[in-house]
Design a protein around this motif. Structure first.
Motif, short mmCIF file in Angstrom:
data_model
loop_
_atom_site.label_atom_id
_atom_site.label_comp_id
_atom_site.label_asym_id
_atom_site.label_seq_id
_atom_site.Cartn_x
_atom_site.Cartn_y
_atom_site.Cartn_z
N THR A 132 52.82 -1.65 -81.02
CA THR A 132 53.30 -2.69 -81.93
C THR A 132 52.12 -3.50 -82.45
O THR A 132 51.02 -3.46 -81.89
CB THR A 132 54.27 -3.64 -81.22
OG1 THR A 132 53.55 -4.33 -80.18
CG2 THR A 132 55.45 -2.87 -80.61
N MET A 133 52.36 -4.27 -83.47
CA MET A 133 51.31 -5.13 -83.99
C MET A 133 50.86 -6.15 -82.94
O MET A 133 49.67 -6.48 -82.86
CB MET A 133 51.78 -5.82 -85.26
CG MET A 133 51.95 -4.89 -86.45
SD MET A 133 50.37 -4.22 -87.06
CE MET A 133 49.76 -5.66 -87.97
N ALA A 134 51.80 -6.64 -82.13
CA ALA A 134 51.43 -7.59 -81.09
C ALA A 134 50.48 -6.94 -80.08
O ALA A 134 49.51 -7.57 -79.63
CB ALA A 134 52.68 -8.11 -80.38
N THR A 135 50.74 -5.69 -79.73
CA THR A 135 49.85 -4.99 -78.80
C THR A 135 48.49 -4.74 -79.43
O THR A 135 47.45 -4.91 -78.77
CB THR A 135 50.49 -3.66 -78.36
OG1 THR A 135 51.68 -3.94 -77.63
CG2 THR A 135 49.54 -2.88 -77.47
N VAL A 136 48.46 -4.35 -80.70
CA VAL A 136 47.18 -4.16 -81.36
C VAL A 136 46.38 -5.46 -81.37
O VAL A 136 45.16 -5.45 -81.14
CB VAL A 136 47.37 -3.62 -82.79
CG1 VAL A 136 46.03 -3.56 -83.53
CG2 VAL A 136 48.02 -2.25 -82.77
N ALA A 137 47.05 -6.57 -81.62
CA ALA A 137 46.35 -7.86 -81.62
C ALA A 137 45.73 -8.14 -80.25
O ALA A 137 44.58 -8.63 -80.16
CB ALA A 137 47.31 -8.98 -82.00
N GLU A 138 46.44 -7.83 -79.17
CA GLU A 138 45.90 -8.01 -77.84
C GLU A 138 44.68 -7.11 -77.61
O GLU A 138 43.69 -7.54 -77.00
CB GLU A 138 46.97 -7.72 -76.78
CG GLU A 138 48.10 -8.72 -76.75
CD GLU A 138 49.18 -8.34 -75.74
OE1 GLU A 138 49.04 -7.27 -75.10
OE2 GLU A 138 50.14 -9.11 -75.59
N ILE A 139 44.76 -5.88 -78.09
CA ILE A 139 43.64 -4.94 -77.93
C ILE A 139 42.41 -5.44 -78.69
O ILE A 139 41.28 -5.40 -78.17
CB ILE A 139 44.05 -3.54 -78.41
CG1 ILE A 139 45.08 -2.94 -77.45
CG2 ILE A 139 42.83 -2.63 -78.54
CD1 ILE A 139 45.72 -1.66 -77.95
N VAL A 140 42.62 -5.93 -79.90
CA VAL A 140 41.50 -6.42 -80.69
C VAL A 140 40.83 -7.60 -79.99
O VAL A 140 39.59 -7.69 -79.91
CB VAL A 140 41.97 -6.81 -82.10
CG1 VAL A 140 40.87 -7.55 -82.87
CG2 VAL A 140 42.39 -5.56 -82.88
N ASP A 141 41.61 -8.51 -79.43
CA ASP A 141 41.04 -9.63 -78.70
C ASP A 141 40.28 -9.16 -77.45
O ASP A 141 39.22 -9.69 -77.12
CB ASP A 141 42.14 -10.62 -78.29
CG ASP A 141 42.59 -11.50 -79.44
OD1 ASP A 141 41.86 -11.59 -80.45
OD2 ASP A 141 43.68 -12.11 -79.33
N LEU A 142 40.83 -8.16 -76.76
CA LEU A 142 40.15 -7.62 -75.58
C LEU A 142 38.82 -6.99 -75.98
O LEU A 142 37.79 -7.21 -75.32
CB LEU A 142 41.04 -6.58 -74.90
CG LEU A 142 40.42 -5.85 -73.71
CD1 LEU A 142 40.07 -6.81 -72.60
CD2 LEU A 142 41.38 -4.77 -73.20
N LEU A 143 38.79 -6.23 -77.06
CA LEU A 143 37.55 -5.61 -77.51
C LEU A 143 36.52 -6.66 -77.90
O LEU A 143 35.32 -6.49 -77.63
CB LEU A 143 37.83 -4.67 -78.68
CG LEU A 143 38.73 -3.46 -78.38
CD1 LEU A 143 38.94 -2.64 -79.64
CD2 LEU A 143 38.14 -2.60 -77.28
N GLU A 144 36.97 -7.73 -78.51
CA GLU A 144 36.04 -8.82 -78.84
C GLU A 144 35.41 -9.37 -77.57
O GLU A 144 34.20 -9.59 -77.51
CB GLU A 144 36.78 -9.93 -79.59
CG GLU A 144 35.89 -11.11 -79.94
CD GLU A 144 36.66 -12.26 -80.56
OE1 GLU A 144 36.10 -12.96 -81.42
OE2 GLU A 144 37.83 -12.48 -80.16
#
Length: 389
Positions: A132-144
């Protein structure tokens, strides 16, 4: 207490000093040097930290690109970096320390910079599970937080191409608007979202539909359309049409075209040509037909190097510019003496590149000797498992 501080990535230089910096005062952030969206992001991330923080971008700082210095003393905190991306990475390191040590931070000095200019993560969003978009947002923050600066969403059929709804209708595809949103999230965090669309093997979710079966290597009337496009002008035109619709949704000037594991190549429509010219030659010619128009548009093309790696004599024919061969593998490198001789023989007879079992060193040597840019891509072997292997 000092040994209880855990930082990811582990900094190159970390020196503890006496004393602590007590949090609790009113937040105060000052910033000097060049300012852009990433310096604003660093300030935003630290806005809730109850301390005096000085942020500074200094191009004369004696650090490589994306490097930073973080100093915590009893009076406050300073982060200095050569560029804005490094400043944001330094902010992330400070947040990791605060998460573990609030309300008192240890006085220390950190200097860190990346070993590799590109540090990427690819997530499969095509094999049965689309985040989901919410999960992608969490992944992007983790990668940052982990200072990863490239993200790819591995795509076969899960982008909502305008004229191909019969392929993605039940696959929860990402829409163009969603991709542009994710691209914006990544850009704001110093991460490049690189488009990824396979276009040779792994096309079974397209070829199973009658409309696309004529593009299959195995062709119509066979036991099944298989997974591989035939290396024909029609296939090239089809894949190019996908690129034309996908790429405008990304800031990146890179593209991963995949082209790995064309399992049926040489077994159907290209059989005679492969017999006459060699499977490696047929593969390379088709690959270059996809690569060259993209390079002419000023794009850098990535492709999986498994097939070319089996034909090392062809590697020197690859372009030296605007191309990155992706050397990939899922297993730890092996000493060939550890493998029973009959297995080595069977692999060789099946056409496998036995030397490649030695891991990335052999692949890197081959590409490096030919002057072809490459990246190494270890995998997590997490398919068909709960936690990976």
């Amino acid at each position: 207490m000092k040994g209880q501080l855990h930082l990811l990535p582990r900094p190159r230089e970390l020196a503890f000093e006496s004393g602590v910096c007590a949090l609790g005062r009113a937040p105060s952030i000052s910033q000097s040097g060049a300012r852009d969206a990433l310096t604003a992001r660093a300030e935003e991330r630290l806005a809730g930290l109850r301390a005096r923080v000085e942020l500074r971008v200094d191009e004369a700082l004696s650090l490589p690109a994306e490097g930073f210095e973080l100093v915590i003393d009893h009076a406050g905190i300073e982060i200095a970096a050569r560029d804005s991306r490094g400043l944001n990475w330094g902010a992330g390191a400070l947040l990791q320390i605060a998460l573990q040590r609030d309300p008192t931070l240890p006085c220390l000095r950190i200097r860190d910079w990346p070993e590799l200019a590109e540090r990427g993560y690819m997530l499969d969003v095509s094999r049965d599970r689309v985040p989901t978009m919410a999960t992608v947002a969490e992944i992007v923050d983790l990668l940052e937080g982990l200072r990863v600066n490239q993200l790819q969403l591995y795509t076969e059929h899960t982008f909502a191409y305008r004229d191909h709804a019969d392929v993605w209708r039940d696959a929860s595809p990402f829409t163009p608007e969603e991709i542009r949103t994710i691209d914006g999230w990544c850009a704001a965090r110093g991460i490049e979202l690189v488009p990824n669309q396979n276009g040779f093997g792994h096309m079974e979710r397209w070829l199973k539909h009658a409309r696309y079966a004529p593009l299959a290597e195995l062709g119509e009337g066979s036991a099944g359309p298989g997974t591989t496009l035939a290396p024909t002008p029609d296939s090239v035109a089809f894949v190019r049409s996908l690129y034309a619709e996908l790429l405008p949704n990304f800031r990146s000037r890179k593209l991963n075209i995949g082209c790995d594991e064309p399992f049926e190549l040489g077994r159907g429509r290209s059989r005679q040509r492969c017999l006459d010219e060699g499977k490696g030659r047929v593969y390379l010619d088709h690959l270059l037909q996809l690569i060259r128009p993209l390079q002419a548009e000023g794009r850098t093309v990535q492709f999986w190097g498994d097939i070319i790696g089996q034909h090392p004599e062809l590697i020197p024919e690859l372009p030296r510019e605007r191309l990155v061969a992706l050397a990939w593998g899922y297993e730890a490198p092996l000493e060939l003496g550890e493998i029973p001789a009959q297995i080595v023989t069977a692999l060789a007879n099946a056409g496998a590149d036995v030397e490649a079992l030695r891991g990335f060193a052999v692949q890197a040597q081959r590409y490096g000797a030919a002057g072809v840019p490459f990246s190494v891509c270890p995998g997590t072997s997490s398919w068909l498992s709960l936690v990976g292997r």
